[in-house]
Design an enzyme around this catalytic site. Structure first.
Site, PDB file in Angstrom:
ATOM      1  N   SER A 135     -20.746  10.235  86.225  1.00 44.88           N
ATOM      2  CA  SER A 135     -21.779  11.019  85.541  1.00 44.88           C
ATOM      3  C   SER A 135     -21.198  11.589  84.266  1.00 44.88           C
ATOM      4  O   SER A 135     -20.017  11.947  84.208  1.00 44.88           O
ATOM      5  CB  SER A 135     -22.247  12.153  86.449  1.00 44.88           C
ATOM      6  OG  SER A 135     -23.008  13.096  85.731  1.00 44.88           O
ATOM      7  N   TYR A 148     -20.104  19.056  92.075  1.00 48.67           N
ATOM      8  CA  TYR A 148     -20.521  17.674  91.813  1.00 48.67           C
ATOM      9  C   TYR A 148     -19.645  17.048  90.724  1.00 48.67           C
ATOM     10  O   TYR A 148     -19.127  15.932  90.884  1.00 48.67           O
ATOM     11  CB  TYR A 148     -21.987  17.662  91.391  1.00 48.67           C
ATOM     12  CG  TYR A 148     -22.503  16.317  90.924  1.00 48.67           C
ATOM     13  CD1 TYR A 148     -22.811  15.323  91.838  1.00 48.67           C
ATOM     14  CD2 TYR A 148     -22.697  16.059  89.575  1.00 48.67           C
ATOM     15  CE1 TYR A 148     -23.301  14.091  91.424  1.00 48.67           C
ATOM     16  CE2 TYR A 148     -23.183  14.839  89.143  1.00 48.67           C
ATOM     17  CZ  TYR A 148     -23.478  13.844  90.072  1.00 48.67           C
ATOM     18  OH  TYR A 148     -23.959  12.629  89.647  1.00 48.67           O
TER      19      TYR A 148
END
Length: 244
Positions: A135, A148
Site C-alpha cells: 500500500s 496496517y
C-alpha cells in the site's frame, strides 16, 4: 505480444474474491494462467472462479493450520500473488493490540508462511513469480492506519530479500503499492466519512481514485516473461499522488 503468455502456469491469488484480487484473477486468466483463488469468503471466491475458469479454496490467513492445509492441497504453483489484506482504521494511541495481531497475521505472517511453503517448488522448477500487494499508505504513512502500514511495510523487506535469495532459481519478487483505490474496503471507510473520496480525488494529479483494473494490469505484467528482468522493485499505482 511475445512473453505475455501464462498458459500452463498455475497462479495463486490470495484475497482473490475482492475488488483488486478479482481484477488480478481476471487478468491472469486472460493471459492463460490457471487461477487458484484463496479467500476467506468461499461463495464469493467461487463466483470469481466461475468468471476465470479457475478454482476456489476457503483459506483463513489468520489460521496457520489452514494455510498449511491449503499449501498441501494446491499442488505446484508458479505464480503467487499476495493480495489479501486487512485494515482496521483507528488512531494509533487508541488502537487495540488485538487488532495489531490480526493485521500482522493476515498482512505479513501469512505471506511469509505461504512463500516459505511454495517457493521451493518454483526454484526447483527454475521459474516463478512472487508479487506482494502492499500500500502507498505503508510507503508514506496514513492517518489512522499505523498498524496496517507497519504490517504492510514489512512486505518491502521480505520481497527484496526473496528477490536476492531466489534469483538463481529463476524467481522474481516485486511489490505493487496501490494508492487510493475504489474497493469495498475503501468504500466502507468512505461511507463513514462523506465526501472523503471526492477530497482524495482532488489531491491526485490524474484527478480520480484508482480502479482495481489499474493495479491488476501491473501485477499481471510482473508475472510474465516480459518482466523477467524486473525483481526487487516497489512500484506505486497511485495516479501520481506519490512519486518516488
Amino acid at each position: 505480444m511475445d512473453g505475455m503468455d501464462l498458459s500452463g502456469r498455475t497462479a495463486v491469488v490470495t484475497g482473490g474474491a475482492g475488488g483488486i484480487g478479482r481484477a488480478i484473477c481476471a487478468d491472469l486468466a486472460g493471459l492463460g494462467a490457471r487461477v487458484v483463488i484463496a479467500d476467506r469468503d468461499l461463495p464469493a471466491a467461487r463466483d470469481a472462479a466461475k468468471e476465470t475458469g479457475g478454482t476456489a479454496h476457503r483459506v483463513d490467513l489468520a489460521d496457520h493450520a489452514d494455510i498449511d492445509r491449503f499449501c498441501a492441497a494446491v499442488g505446484p504453483v508458479d505464480v503467487l500473488v499476495h493480495n489479501a489484506g486487512i485494515s482496521i482504521v483507528e488512531p494509533f494511541t487508541e488502537s487495540d493490540p488485538a487488532n495489531w495481531d490480526l493485521m500482522w497475521q493476515v498482512n505479513l505472517r501469512a505471506p511469509m508462511q505461504l512463500t516459505r511453503a511454495l517457493l521451493p517448488g518454483m526454484t526447483g522448477r527454475g521459474w516463478g513469480r512472487l508479487v506482494f500487494v502492499s500500500s502507498d499508505g505503508a510507503r508514506a504513512g496514513s492517518g489512522g492506519e499505523g498498524a496496517y502500514a507497519a504490517t504492510k511495510s514489512g512486505l518491502f523487506g521480505l520481497a527484496k530479500t526473496l528477490a536476492r535469495e531466489a534469483a538463481r532459481g529463476g524467481v522474481t519478487s516485486n511489490v505493487v503499492c496501490p494508492g487510493p483505490t475504489d474497493t469495498p474496503m475503501v468504500r466502507t471507510v468512505a461511507d463513514a466519512h462523506p465526501g472523503l473520496l471526492d477530497k482524495l480525488a482532488k489531491q491526485i494529479p490524474l484527478r480520480r481514485i484508482g480502479r482495481p483494473d489499474d493495479i491488476a494490469g501491473l501485477v499481471a505484467f510482473l508475472c510474465t516473461d516480459r518482466a523477467g528482468y524486473v525483481t526487487g522493485q516497489t512500484v506505486s499505482v497511485s495516479g501520481g499522488i506519490t512519486m518516488q
